[in-house]
Structure formats: C-alpha cells, structure tokens
Design an enzyme around this catalytic site. Structure first.
Site, PDB file in Angstrom:
ATOM      1  N   GLU A 119       0.844  -1.208   0.000  1.00  0.00           N
ATOM      2  CA  GLU A 119       0.000   0.000   0.000  1.00  0.00           C
ATOM      3  C   GLU A 119       0.878   1.257   0.000  1.00  0.00           C
ATOM      4  OE1 GLU A 119      -2.477  -1.250   3.468  1.00  0.00           O
ATOM      5  OE2 GLU A 119      -4.115  -1.168   2.012  1.00  0.00           O
ATOM      6  N   GLU A 139      -3.040 -10.241   3.740  1.00  0.00           N
ATOM      7  CA  GLU A 139      -4.134  -9.942   4.674  1.00  0.00           C
ATOM      8  C   GLU A 139      -5.114 -11.104   4.797  1.00  0.00           C
ATOM      9  OE1 GLU A 139      -2.783  -7.784   2.644  1.00  0.00           O
ATOM     10  OE2 GLU A 139      -2.766  -5.783   3.528  1.00  0.00           O
TER      11      GLU A 139
HETATM   12  C1  1HE Z   1       7.173  -8.030  12.046  1.00  0.00           C
HETATM   13  C2  1HE Z   1       6.448  -7.981  10.845  1.00  0.00           C
HETATM   14  C3  1HE Z   1       5.194  -7.351  10.846  1.00  0.00           C
HETATM   15  C4  1HE Z   1       8.303  -9.032  10.499  1.00  0.00           C
HETATM   16  N1  1HE Z   1       4.764  -6.823  12.008  1.00  0.00           N
HETATM   17  N2  1HE Z   1       6.695  -7.495  13.173  1.00  0.00           N
HETATM   18  N3  1HE Z   1       2.362  -8.374   6.910  1.00  0.00           N
HETATM   19  C5  1HE Z   1       2.657  -9.691   6.815  1.00  0.00           C
HETATM   20  O1  1HE Z   1       1.830 -10.566   6.935  1.00  0.00           O
HETATM   21  C6  1HE Z   1       4.114 -10.017   6.624  1.00  0.00           C
HETATM   22  C7  1HE Z   1       4.694 -10.484   7.930  1.00  0.00           C
HETATM   23  N4  1HE Z   1       6.110 -10.738   7.862  1.00  0.00           N
HETATM   24  C8  1HE Z   1       6.648 -11.802   7.212  1.00  0.00           C
HETATM   25  O2  1HE Z   1       5.967 -12.568   6.540  1.00  0.00           O
HETATM   26  C9  1HE Z   1       8.129 -12.010   7.352  1.00  0.00           C
HETATM   27  O3  1HE Z   1       8.547 -11.405   8.556  1.00  0.00           O
HETATM   28  C10 1HE Z   1       8.962 -11.421   6.176  1.00  0.00           C
HETATM   29  C11 1HE Z   1       8.747 -12.278   4.941  1.00  0.00           C
HETATM   30  C12 1HE Z   1       8.614  -9.983   5.883  1.00  0.00           C
HETATM   31  C13 1HE Z   1      10.470 -11.460   6.576  1.00  0.00           C
HETATM   32  O4  1HE Z   1      10.804 -12.779   6.961  1.00  0.00           O
HETATM   33  P1  1HE Z   1      12.140 -12.999   7.800  1.00  0.00           P
HETATM   34  O5  1HE Z   1      12.311 -14.504   7.954  1.00  0.00           O
HETATM   35  O6  1HE Z   1      13.263 -12.227   7.223  1.00  0.00           O
HETATM   36  O7  1HE Z   1      11.878 -12.331   9.252  1.00  0.00           O
HETATM   37  P2  1HE Z   1      11.033 -12.874  10.492  1.00  0.00           P
HETATM   38  O8  1HE Z   1      11.875 -13.835  11.287  1.00  0.00           O
HETATM   39  O9  1HE Z   1       9.688 -13.332  10.093  1.00  0.00           O
HETATM   40  O10 1HE Z   1      10.824 -11.548  11.341  1.00  0.00           O
HETATM   41  C14 1HE Z   1      11.937 -10.859  11.876  1.00  0.00           C
HETATM   42  C15 1HE Z   1      11.404  -9.903  12.911  1.00  0.00           C
HETATM   43  O11 1HE Z   1      10.581  -8.931  12.263  1.00  0.00           O
HETATM   44  C16 1HE Z   1      10.528 -10.565  13.943  1.00  0.00           C
HETATM   45  O12 1HE Z   1      10.659  -9.827  15.136  1.00  0.00           O
HETATM   46  P3  1HE Z   1      11.483 -10.430  16.407  1.00  0.00           P
HETATM   47  O13 1HE Z   1      11.331  -9.343  17.444  1.00  0.00           O
HETATM   48  O14 1HE Z   1      10.846 -11.718  16.741  1.00  0.00           O
HETATM   49  O15 1HE Z   1      12.910 -10.583  15.918  1.00  0.00           O
HETATM   50  C17 1HE Z   1       9.124 -10.351  13.386  1.00  0.00           C
HETATM   51  O16 1HE Z   1       8.135 -10.390  14.365  1.00  0.00           O
HETATM   52  C18 1HE Z   1       9.285  -8.961  12.824  1.00  0.00           C
HETATM   53  N5  1HE Z   1       8.292  -8.684  11.803  1.00  0.00           N
HETATM   54  N6  1HE Z   1       7.170  -8.624   9.893  1.00  0.00           N
HETATM   55  C19 1HE Z   1       5.509  -6.897  13.121  1.00  0.00           C
HETATM   56  N7  1HE Z   1       4.455  -7.230   9.765  1.00  0.00           N
HETATM   57  C20 1HE Z   1      -3.508  -0.940   7.379  1.00  0.00           C
HETATM   58  S1  1HE Z   1      -3.879  -2.556   7.243  1.00  0.00           S
HETATM   59  C21 1HE Z   1      -2.492  -3.332   6.557  1.00  0.00           C
HETATM   60  C22 1HE Z   1      -2.609  -4.810   6.770  1.00  0.00           C
HETATM   61  C23 1HE Z   1      -1.325  -5.509   6.547  1.00  0.00           C
HETATM   62  O17 1HE Z   1      -0.298  -4.956   6.253  1.00  0.00           O
HETATM   63  S2  1HE Z   1      -1.408  -7.209   6.742  1.00  0.00           S
HETATM   64  C24 1HE Z   1       0.140  -7.773   6.200  1.00  0.00           C
HETATM   65  C25 1HE Z   1       1.111  -7.855   7.322  1.00  0.00           C
END
Ligand code: 1HE
Length: 264
Positions: A119, A139
C-alpha cells in the site's frame, strides 16, 4: 526520548541537490509500519514540498522494503474497531500526502513489499524493483483486510481481479511479471542506485512542473472527464506560463536545448 520533530523510525538524508533519501529504519522488524512510523510519514510528506525537497527516494533498511502493518503492535494493542478505523485514517493521511504532495517519490524496492508495504509502495509515483523484490497481500491469510488504500491504488495498478486473487490465494508476484502487471515500472540490479538516479533526473525539472505532475494527475483521476479536462487546462495555464520555464523554451527556440531521442 527524542523531541517530537526528530524521526525515530525514518532516516532522512537531505542531499544538497534537493534529493532526499528517506529510509524506513526498523530493519529488525522488517520495516513493519507501527503507528509511530505512520505519524512520521504524515509529518514528512506534509512538509517536504515547502521544506525544499525536489524528489524523494523511499527505501527500506535491511533486506526488505516493508512487511506491512506491525502485526505484533496490533496484536498487543488489541484495538477496538474505532481505534483501528482511526489508525487507518492516519495511514490514508500519510499516503495521500505522499501521492498528492507535489514532490516526486520514487520507491526503491527489495525483498518483501507486502500488505501495508505494498500500500505504501503504491502511493509512490515511481516503483523500482530488483531481483529480490516480491509483492503480496497476505491480509487474507492473517484474518485481516487492507486498510491503507490498496483497494484504490493496488486495484488501479493491477486491476480488481488480480488484487482479489492476491488476497484470496496469497499469490506472490515478482520479477518481470510484476513489472508487466504494473506493480513496478523498473526491474534493475540495484534498485536504490537506480531510484537515486531517477530522483536526480526528476529534480532537474522545475518544482512547479513536478508539483503539477505529482498532484494534478492523481486529482484528475478522481474527476469526471469533463471536469478533469477543465482542471487540466487550469493547471497548464499556471505551469506552462511560469517565468522559470522561459529559459528552457528559449533554449529550444535557439536550438541549444535538448532534442528528444530514443535512449534504447
Ligand atoms: C514483524 C512484521 C510485521 C516481520 N509486524 N513485526 N504483513 C505480513 O503478513 C508479513 C509479515 N512478515 C513476514 O511474513 C516475514 O517477517 C517477512 C517475509 C517480511 C520477513 O521474513 P524474515 O524470515 O526475514 O523475518 P522474520 O523472522 O519473520 O521476522 C523478523 C522480525 O521482524 C521478527 O521480530 P522479532 O522481534 O521476533 O525478531 C518479526 O516479528 C518482525 N516482523 N514482519 C511486526 N508485519 C492498514 S492494514 C495493513 C494490513 C497488513 O499490512 S497485513 C500484512 C502484514
């Protein structure tokens, strides 16, 4: 704690030629958009034009552009419908200021450009991808819905049917396919370097011309064709008579100005 006007989640490098490099700076969280980052984006894009930015490169620190909504913050905050409604309005404020603010914004993409990250990217005027870049709307899988303008901007870029497919099935697009669909305009080896080069090129244009390109076209898309034509004439009346353009027109007339040739 830092004073309110110093961003904590964005790194802003204001270069002498007016090109600003703005980096989402939460690489440990894959640049997920928490509420504080959204407020910093509102502040940035509300003031960039008057603060002298001539073009902005929007990048992400680390391997990913942006992982979308901060899901952990959202989970922990256990928001009410009214609270999330208000939060979405702040996302819209930030992205509207970005798209309509009059300063060219070039997104330098890599890794995940997903959910709210897509977005955000779709509010940029130019998107530059590299081989690592991938686009998704997870989402649907998360029990969520888009709230940062995807129903408008992503659907505009790729069409309603493809957006619905991405949300229902988790389909991921990348590479040339993503470019062919309109998710990005460039696929290059180094998206940051290319975005910077494009920003410098944009910054050579007159600011009023860029202001019109990066606000009027978006406004006109929201109008009837009749009203858009009228508004276009009005904007052209202002832009095409600006005194700053006279030297460029004179250079064309005396044959010292550039001629337009194919580059490839
Ligand atoms: C996060 C987030 C996040 C990572 N919010 N903390 N978005 C998603 O569904 C995508 C969510 N993220 C992922 O699928 C993956 O993290 C990634 C593919 C982006 C990256 O993977 P990777 O293996 O490099 O990292 P990881 O081990 O999953 O995450 C590393 C850290 O980043 C970890 O934090 P830590 O404190 O445990 O080290 C994760 O929690 C953090 N992290 N992505 C919070 N999104 C206005 S409405 C909009 C609606 C949406 O956007 S829905 C889609 C959300």
């Amino acid at each position: 704690m830092q004073p309110q006007n110093i961003p904590e989640n964005l790194a802003i490098d204001r270069q002498p030629d007016g090109v600003w490099v703005v980096t989402l700076n939460r690489p440990d969280k894959r640049n997920a958009l928490n509420a504080a980052t959204v407020e910093e984006l509102v502040a940035l894009f509300s003031t960039a034009a008057t603060a002298g930015a001539r073009a902005i490169v929007l990048a992400g620190a680390g391997d990913h552009f942006c992982a979308g909504l901060d899901l952990v913050e959202h989970h922990r905050a256990d928001r009410s419908p009214a609270e999330f409604w208000q939060l979405c309005l702040r996302w819209h404020e930030a992205f509207t200021k970005m798209e309509y603010g009059g300063v060219p914004v070039i997104a330098a993409l890599k890794g995940a450009v997903v959910g709210g990250g897509l977005e955000l990217a779709s509010a940029a005027h130019i998107r530059v991808a590299d081989a690592s870049t991938y686009f998704a709307l997870p989402e649907g899988q998360r029990g969520l819905f888009t709230g940062g303008g995807a129903t408008i901007r992503v659907a505009d870029l790729i069409g309603k049917a493809r957006m619905i497919d991405m949300m229902l099935t988790g389909r991921v697009y990348q590479g040339q396919t993503a470019v062919d669909l309109g998710l990005a305009q460039y696929l290059v080896e180094d998206s940051l370097a290319h975005a910077l080069a494009l920003a410098r090129r944009c910054a050579e244009n007159l600011p009023l011309t860029n202001f019109a390109i990066c606000s009027a076209i978006s406004h006109m898309q929201n109008m009837s064709a009749l009203d858009a034509a009228y508004a276009e004439a009005c904007v052209a009346g202002v832009v095409n008579t600006q005194p700053e353009a006279r030297a460029r027109l004179a250079a064309f007339a005396d044959k010292s100005g550039p001629r337009i040739r194919p580059t490839e």
